[in-house]
Design a protein around this motif. Structure first.
Motif, mmCIF file in Angstrom:
data_model
loop_
_atom_site.group_PDB
_atom_site.id
_atom_site.type_symbol
_atom_site.label_atom_id
_atom_site.label_comp_id
_atom_site.label_asym_id
_atom_site.label_seq_id
_atom_site.Cartn_x
_atom_site.Cartn_y
_atom_site.Cartn_z
ATOM 1 N N ILE A 114 -8.121 -1.119 -0.932
ATOM 2 C CA ILE A 114 -8.822 -0.215 -1.847
ATOM 3 C C ILE A 114 -8.628 1.240 -1.412
ATOM 4 O O ILE A 114 -8.392 2.131 -2.240
ATOM 5 C CB ILE A 114 -10.320 -0.551 -1.901
ATOM 6 N N THR A 115 -8.688 1.485 -0.116
ATOM 7 C CA THR A 115 -8.500 2.851 0.396
ATOM 8 C C THR A 115 -7.090 3.352 0.114
ATOM 9 O O THR A 115 -6.895 4.512 -0.286
ATOM 10 C CB THR A 115 -8.782 2.893 1.907
ATOM 11 N N VAL A 116 -6.081 2.489 0.312
ATOM 12 C CA VAL A 116 -4.702 2.878 0.020
ATOM 13 C C VAL A 116 -4.548 3.225 -1.460
ATOM 14 O O VAL A 116 -3.904 4.222 -1.817
ATOM 15 C CB VAL A 116 -3.728 1.751 0.418
ATOM 16 N N SER B 18 11.327 14.353 6.612
ATOM 17 C CA SER B 18 11.006 12.916 6.620
ATOM 18 C C SER B 18 10.329 12.524 7.921
ATOM 19 O O SER B 18 9.304 11.831 7.936
ATOM 20 C CB SER B 18 12.283 12.099 6.428
ATOM 21 N N PHE B 19 10.896 12.970 9.052
ATOM 22 C CA PHE B 19 10.307 12.660 10.350
ATOM 23 C C PHE B 19 8.920 13.287 10.493
ATOM 24 O O PHE B 19 8.001 12.682 11.057
ATOM 25 C CB PHE B 19 11.219 13.167 11.470
ATOM 26 N N ALA B 20 8.752 14.515 9.981
ATOM 27 C CA ALA B 20 7.459 15.191 10.085
ATOM 28 C C ALA B 20 6.383 14.441 9.317
ATOM 29 O O ALA B 20 5.231 14.352 9.765
ATOM 30 C CB ALA B 20 7.571 16.627 9.563
ATOM 31 N N ALA B 21 6.739 13.894 8.156
ATOM 32 C CA ALA B 21 5.764 13.121 7.383
ATOM 33 C C ALA B 21 5.336 11.872 8.145
ATOM 34 O O ALA B 21 4.151 11.503 8.148
ATOM 35 C CB ALA B 21 6.352 12.745 6.026
ATOM 36 N N LEU B 22 6.288 11.224 8.816
ATOM 37 C CA LEU B 22 5.947 10.044 9.620
ATOM 38 C C LEU B 22 5.064 10.429 10.800
ATOM 39 O O LEU B 22 4.096 9.723 11.128
ATOM 40 C CB LEU B 22 7.225 9.364 10.112
ATOM 41 N N LEU B 23 5.377 11.533 11.456
ATOM 42 C CA LEU B 23 4.588 11.980 12.609
ATOM 43 C C LEU B 23 3.189 12.405 12.195
ATOM 44 O O LEU B 23 2.210 12.096 12.882
ATOM 45 C CB LEU B 23 5.314 13.134 13.303
ATOM 46 N N GLY B 24 3.075 13.108 11.066
ATOM 47 C CA GLY B 24 1.752 13.520 10.609
ATOM 48 C C GLY B 24 0.845 12.351 10.298
ATOM 49 O O GLY B 24 -0.377 12.425 10.484
ATOM 50 N N GLY B 25 1.435 11.247 9.840
ATOM 51 C CA GLY B 25 0.633 10.075 9.538
ATOM 52 C C GLY B 25 -0.036 9.442 10.742
ATOM 53 O O GLY B 25 -0.982 8.650 10.597
ATOM 54 N N THR B 26 0.426 9.772 11.955
ATOM 55 C CA THR B 26 -0.161 9.187 13.174
ATOM 56 C C THR B 26 -1.453 9.877 13.592
ATOM 57 O O THR B 26 -2.102 9.425 14.534
ATOM 58 C CB THR B 26 0.836 9.275 14.348
ATOM 59 N N VAL B 27 -1.843 10.942 12.902
ATOM 60 C CA VAL B 27 -2.939 11.790 13.379
ATOM 61 C C VAL B 27 -4.303 11.330 12.883
ATOM 62 O O VAL B 27 -5.313 11.539 13.562
ATOM 63 C CB VAL B 27 -2.690 13.261 12.972
ATOM 64 N N SER B 28 -4.368 10.697 11.711
ATOM 65 C CA SER B 28 -5.673 10.362 11.142
ATOM 66 C C SER B 28 -5.732 8.920 10.672
ATOM 67 O O SER B 28 -4.697 8.249 10.519
ATOM 68 C CB SER B 28 -6.000 11.288 9.965
ATOM 69 N N LEU B 29 -6.927 8.474 10.398
ATOM 70 C CA LEU B 29 -7.160 7.106 9.934
ATOM 71 C C LEU B 29 -6.465 6.842 8.606
ATOM 72 O O LEU B 29 -5.958 5.743 8.370
ATOM 73 C CB LEU B 29 -8.670 6.869 9.796
ATOM 74 N N ILE B 30 -6.422 7.843 7.715
ATOM 75 C CA ILE B 30 -5.874 7.642 6.375
ATOM 76 C C ILE B 30 -4.433 8.137 6.258
ATOM 77 O O ILE B 30 -3.884 8.175 5.162
ATOM 78 C CB ILE B 30 -6.750 8.346 5.317
ATOM 79 N N GLY B 31 -3.822 8.500 7.370
ATOM 80 C CA GLY B 31 -2.471 9.044 7.319
ATOM 81 C C GLY B 31 -1.420 8.018 6.959
ATOM 82 O O GLY B 31 -0.371 8.372 6.424
ATOM 83 N N THR B 32 -1.670 6.755 7.234
ATOM 84 C CA THR B 32 -0.725 5.683 6.935
ATOM 85 C C THR B 32 -1.492 4.366 6.885
ATOM 86 O O THR B 32 -2.506 4.202 7.587
ATOM 87 C CB THR B 32 0.383 5.613 8.008
ATOM 88 N N PRO B 33 -1.069 3.394 6.059
ATOM 89 C CA PRO B 33 -1.766 2.103 6.007
ATOM 90 C C PRO B 33 -1.847 1.403 7.361
ATOM 91 O O PRO B 33 -2.799 0.648 7.609
ATOM 92 C CB PRO B 33 -0.914 1.300 5.016
ATOM 93 N N ALA B 34 -0.873 1.631 8.241
ATOM 94 C CA ALA B 34 -0.908 0.982 9.555
ATOM 95 C C ALA B 34 -2.170 1.360 10.326
ATOM 96 O O ALA B 34 -2.784 0.518 10.996
ATOM 97 C CB ALA B 34 0.337 1.362 10.358
ATOM 98 N N ASN B 35 -2.588 2.623 10.236
ATOM 99 C CA ASN B 35 -3.798 3.056 10.929
ATOM 100 C C ASN B 35 -5.034 2.378 10.360
ATOM 101 O O ASN B 35 -5.950 1.978 11.097
ATOM 102 C CB ASN B 35 -3.939 4.571 10.828
ATOM 103 N N LEU B 36 -5.100 2.250 9.053
ATOM 104 C CA LEU B 36 -6.221 1.552 8.422
ATOM 105 C C LEU B 36 -6.260 0.092 8.836
ATOM 106 O O LEU B 36 -7.338 -0.474 9.057
ATOM 107 C CB LEU B 36 -6.102 1.667 6.903
ATOM 108 N N LEU B 37 -5.104 -0.516 8.957
ATOM 109 C CA LEU B 37 -5.049 -1.938 9.308
ATOM 110 C C LEU B 37 -5.485 -2.195 10.747
ATOM 111 O O LEU B 37 -6.216 -3.151 11.015
ATOM 112 C CB LEU B 37 -3.626 -2.465 9.085
ATOM 113 N N VAL B 38 -5.066 -1.340 11.689
ATOM 114 C CA VAL B 38 -5.496 -1.555 13.068
ATOM 115 C C VAL B 38 -6.980 -1.240 13.210
ATOM 116 O O VAL B 38 -7.680 -1.870 14.026
ATOM 117 C CB VAL B 38 -4.657 -0.731 14.066
ATOM 118 N N SER B 39 -7.482 -0.298 12.430
ATOM 119 C CA SER B 39 -8.916 -0.015 12.442
ATOM 120 C C SER B 39 -9.697 -1.209 11.910
ATOM 121 O O SER B 39 -10.758 -1.567 12.437
ATOM 122 C CB SER B 39 -9.218 1.229 11.612
ATOM 123 N N ASP B 40 -9.179 -1.839 10.869
ATOM 124 C CA ASP B 40 -9.822 -3.037 10.321
ATOM 125 C C ASP B 40 -9.815 -4.170 11.344
ATOM 126 O O ASP B 40 -10.799 -4.897 11.485
ATOM 127 C CB ASP B 40 -9.087 -3.454 9.050
#
Length: 582
Positions: free
Chosen positions: A58-60, A140-162
Motif C-alpha cells: 500500500i505504501t509503494v 542513475s547511480f545517484a537515484a539508487l544511492l539516495g534510496g538508501t537514506v530513508s524508509l520510503i526511498g526504495t521498497p527494499a527498505n520497507l520490506l526489511v522494516s516489515d
C-alpha cells in the motif's frame, strides 16, 4: 531438511533463475511461484494473497501516486538554463545534478527520481556541449544511492522494516537508514561525478552546429529515391561507403534474399538499416534517403522527439506495427534505438523493451498526448508537459506528510494516504486515472513475493541456511556476519530486483543475528543497503536499463564506472553498520 524446506529452496532457485533470464514477465513469474508455494503447502489459503493487503505494498502504491503528481509540476525545468549559464566544470555540473537526484530519491522511488531529473540533465548536456554519457549513468547511480537514506526511498527498505516489525514488534523509523545510507550516498555521488568525465571524456563532434543531435545507433526504414547515391551500390558496400549497417532490402514489398554481395540497391527500394543518427540526418538532408512515414501524415508544424520506454509503459512487449497510440494521432515512429542487437523482420516487426528509445515525428501536442497515454518519457519535451502545474503546492503537501512521518505523528502508510487524499481534494490528481497508470507489474510482483518470503521464516528455511553457513564461516563474529549478508545482497541484486533480494534475505539475516546474539537491525540494514547498491550491470535495476539506452553505454561501461563505486560502497557501508548498529 524437511519437505517444506527442500521444496521452498527449489522454488526460490527456480524463480530466481527465471527472473535472471528475463524472458517471462516478472508478475507472471511471481504469481506462478505464489501459487506453486500454495500447492506445495508452504502457506495456508488465507495467506496466499495476504501480500496485496500488506502495508508495504500500500505504501509503494501511495508513493507511486505522489510521484505522478510531482513529475508533472516540472519545477526543475528552469534549472537547466541556469546551470548552463553558470560556467561550471563538467564534474561540478554532474555532481550538482546527481546530488539533486539523490535528494529527490530519498523521498520517492528510484525510477521516479531518475525520470524527473533525466530531462534536465539532457537539456544541460545540449546547452553546455558536455557529453550526455557524463550525466546519465551518475544520475542513475545517484537515484539508487539516495534510496538508501530513508524508509520510503526504495521498497527494499520497507520490506526489511516489515521483517523487523514482525520479529521484534517495531520497525525502522523514517531516517534510521540515514546513519549508513547518507554517508555512503554522499561518498558515492562524489566518486561517480569525479569518474564520469574521466571515463567518458569529451570528443570532437563532427557536426559542430548541431549541438542537440543524437549520436546513438538508430534502426530505421528508408525509401531510396531515384537520385540517391545508394542506387547501384551493393549492400556489402554500405558500411564503408555510407557508414550504414544494412539489415534488409525490400523491393515491391518483398524481401530481397541474395547474399549481401550480390544484392544491388535499386530506386524505389526500401532499406532497413542501422547507423548513427547523425549519418541518417546527413543522408536525408542530401536526399539520399527518405523517411518511411505513416499514412495521413501532416507535414506542417512537426517536430522530432526522442522518448524512452519506461518500465511502466504500456508499450513494453508491443511491436511497432501495433502502436495505435501514435498512429491515431498522426505521430510517426521514424527510428528506434534498441537495447537488443537482434533485428528480425521489417521495421514495424520490432518488439519494444524497457530502455528502448523511439524517434518520433509529429505535432508537439500530439506527441505529448501520446507519450502521456503510453507512459513513455520524452528526453526533450516538445512543449510544456500536459497537465503541468508549475506549482510548489504539491511539494508542500508531500513535505507535510514527510514531516508527520519523521516526528512519529503518523505511520508511513497513513501519512502518505493523507497526502494522496489532499492532492485529490486539491485537484492535483485524478485517483481513478492515476491508479490505472500505476506500474502494476512491479506492484503485483512485490505482493506475490511477500508470502514466499514469509515462508522462508515459517518453514525454518532461513534458520537452516544460516546454520549451514555458520559451519563454514565464523558468522558469530559480527563483522564477518555483516560482511556475508551485505555481500550476498550485493551479488544477488544485479540479477534480480531489490525487492526480491530483501524478501529472500531478510529471514536469513535475522537468523544470522540470532545465532550470533546480535541486533537484528544491523543485519537487516545490511540487506537493505546491499539490495540497493546495484552498479555493475545494466539489467539489475530498471534505472540502469534506462541509462544504458539513453546514454548509449556498453556492459563494460557499467563495470568500469560501477566497479570502484561498488567497492567504496561495500566497505563504507560495512564499517558504518558495524559502528552504528552494533
Amino acid at each position: 531438511m524437511t519437505f517444506a524446506q527442500a521444496s521452498l529452496l527449489v522454488l526460490l532457485i527456480a524463480m530466481l533463475g527465471v527472473f535472471l533470464i528475463d524472458r517471462v514477465r516478472m508478475e507472471i513469474v511471481a504469481i506462478s511461484g505464489l501459487l506453486a508455494g500454495y500447492a506445495l503447502g508452504l502457506y495456508p489459503v488465507d495467506k496466499v494473497f495476504a501480500g496485496f493487503s500488506s502495508p508495504v505494498v500500500i505504501t509503494v502504491i501511495e508513493i507511486l501516486l505522489v510521484v505522478q503528481v510531482l513529475a508533472k509540476t516540472r519545477l526543475l525545468d528552469q534549472l537547466s538554463s541556469r546551470l548552463a549559464g553558470a560556467r561550471l566544470t563538467n564534474t561540478a555540473v554532474v555532481a550538482f545534478l546527481s546530488g539533486v537526484t539523490g535528494f529527490i530519491s530519498i523521498f520517492m522511488n528510484n525510477i521516479g527520481a531518475f525520470s524527473i531529473t533525466l530531462p534536465v540533465a539532457l537539456r544541460v548536456s545540449n546547452l553546455t556541449r558536455f557529453p550526455k554519457r557524463q550525466f546519465v549513468m551518475p544520475l542513475s547511480f545517484a537515484a539508487l544511492l539516495g534510496g538508501t537514506v530513508s524508509l520510503i526511498g526504495t521498497p527494499a527498505n520497507l520490506l526489511v522494516s516489515d521483517a523487523l516489525a514482525k520479529h521484534t514488534g517495531s520497525g525502522f523509523r523514517l531516517f534510521d537508514f540515514a546513519y549508513v545510507g547518507l554517508p555512503v550516498a554522499v561518498a558515492g555521488i562524489i566518486l561517480a561525478a569525479w569518474l564520469a568525465p574521466r571515463l567518458f571524456p569529451s570528443t570532437e563532434e563532427t557536426i559542430d552546429d548541431l549541438p542537440t543531435v543524437s549520436r546513438r545507433r538508430v534502426l530505421a526504414e528508408w525509401h531510396i529515391p531515384s537520385t540517391s547515391p545508394l542506387v547501384g551500390a551493393n549492400l556489402s558496400d554500405l558500411p564503408d561507403r555510407f557508414q550504414l549497417e544494412p539489415h534488409a532490402l525490400i523491393r515491391d514489398d518483398k524481401f530481397v534474399f541474395p547474399a549481401r554481395k550480390a544484392s544491388v540497391i535499386a530506386e524505389r527500394d526500401t532499406l532497413l538499416a542501422e547507423a548513427d543518427d547523425v549519418v541518417f540526418n546527413e543522408l536525408s538532408a542530401a536526399n539520399a534517403l527518405r523517411t518511411v512515414r505513416s499514412s495521413g501524415w501532416a507535414e506542417a508544424d512537426t517536430t522530432r522527439v526522442e522518448a524512452v520506454v519506461m518500465p511502466e509503459s504500456t508499450l513494453v512487449g508491443s511491436r511497432l506495427r501495433s502502436l495505435e497510440v501514435f498512429e491515431s494521432r498522426n505521430v510517426a515512429v521514424v527510428g528506434l534505438a534498441k537495447r537488443s542487437p537482434r533485428v528480425e523482420g521489417r521495421f514495424h516487426d520490432q518488439q519494444l523493451s524497457i530502455g528502448d528509445i523511439l524517434i518520433l515525428e509529429g505535432r508537439p501536442d500530439a506527441i505529448t498526448d501520446a507519450l502521456d497515454e503510453c507512459e513513455c518519457l520524452a528526453l526533450a519535451s516538445p512543449q510544456p508537459h500536459a497537465g503541468a502545474t508549475g506549482s510548489w503546492q504539491p511539494f508542500a503537501i508531500f513535505a507535510a506528510g514527510i514531516l508527520a512521518m519523521a516526528v512519529g505523528l503518523l505511520s508511513p502508510v497513513i501519512a502518505l494516504s493523507c497526502v494522496v487524499l489532499t492532492l485529490a481534494l486539491c485537484n492535483y490528481i485524478n485517483i481513478r486515472q492515476a491508479i490505472a497508470d500505476l506500474n502494476w507489474p512491479i506492484i503485483i510482483m512485490l505482493a506475490a513475493m511477500i508470502p514466499i518470503g514469509s515462508a522462508v521464516a515459517t518453514t525454518g528455511t532461513g534458520e537452516m541456511i544460516a546454520t549451514a553457513l555458520s559451519t563454514i564461516l565464523p558468522v558469530s563474529n559480527p563483522l564477518v556476519g555483516l560482511a556475508v549478508v551485505l555481500f550476498l545482497a550485493m551479488i544477488m541484486t544485479p540479477f534480480v530486483n531489490n525487492a526480491t533480494v530483501a524478501i529472500v534475505l531478510s529471514p536469513i539475516a535475522i537468523e544470522f543475528a540470532t545465532l550470533g546474539h546480535h541486533r537484528p537491525e544491523a543485519y537487516l540494514i545490511a540487506v537493505a543497503a546491499g539490495a540497493s547498491l546495484d552498479f555493475l550491470t545494466p539489467f539489475g535495476h530498471h534505472n540502469n536499463t534506462l541509462a544504458m539506452g539513453v546514454g548509449d553505454y556498453s556492459f563494460a561501461d557499467f563495470l568500469r564506472a560501477g566497479g570502484p563505486l561498488t567497492v567504496l560502497s561495500y566497505f563504507s557501508a560495512l564499517i558504518l553498520i558495524y559502528v552504528v548498529w552494533l
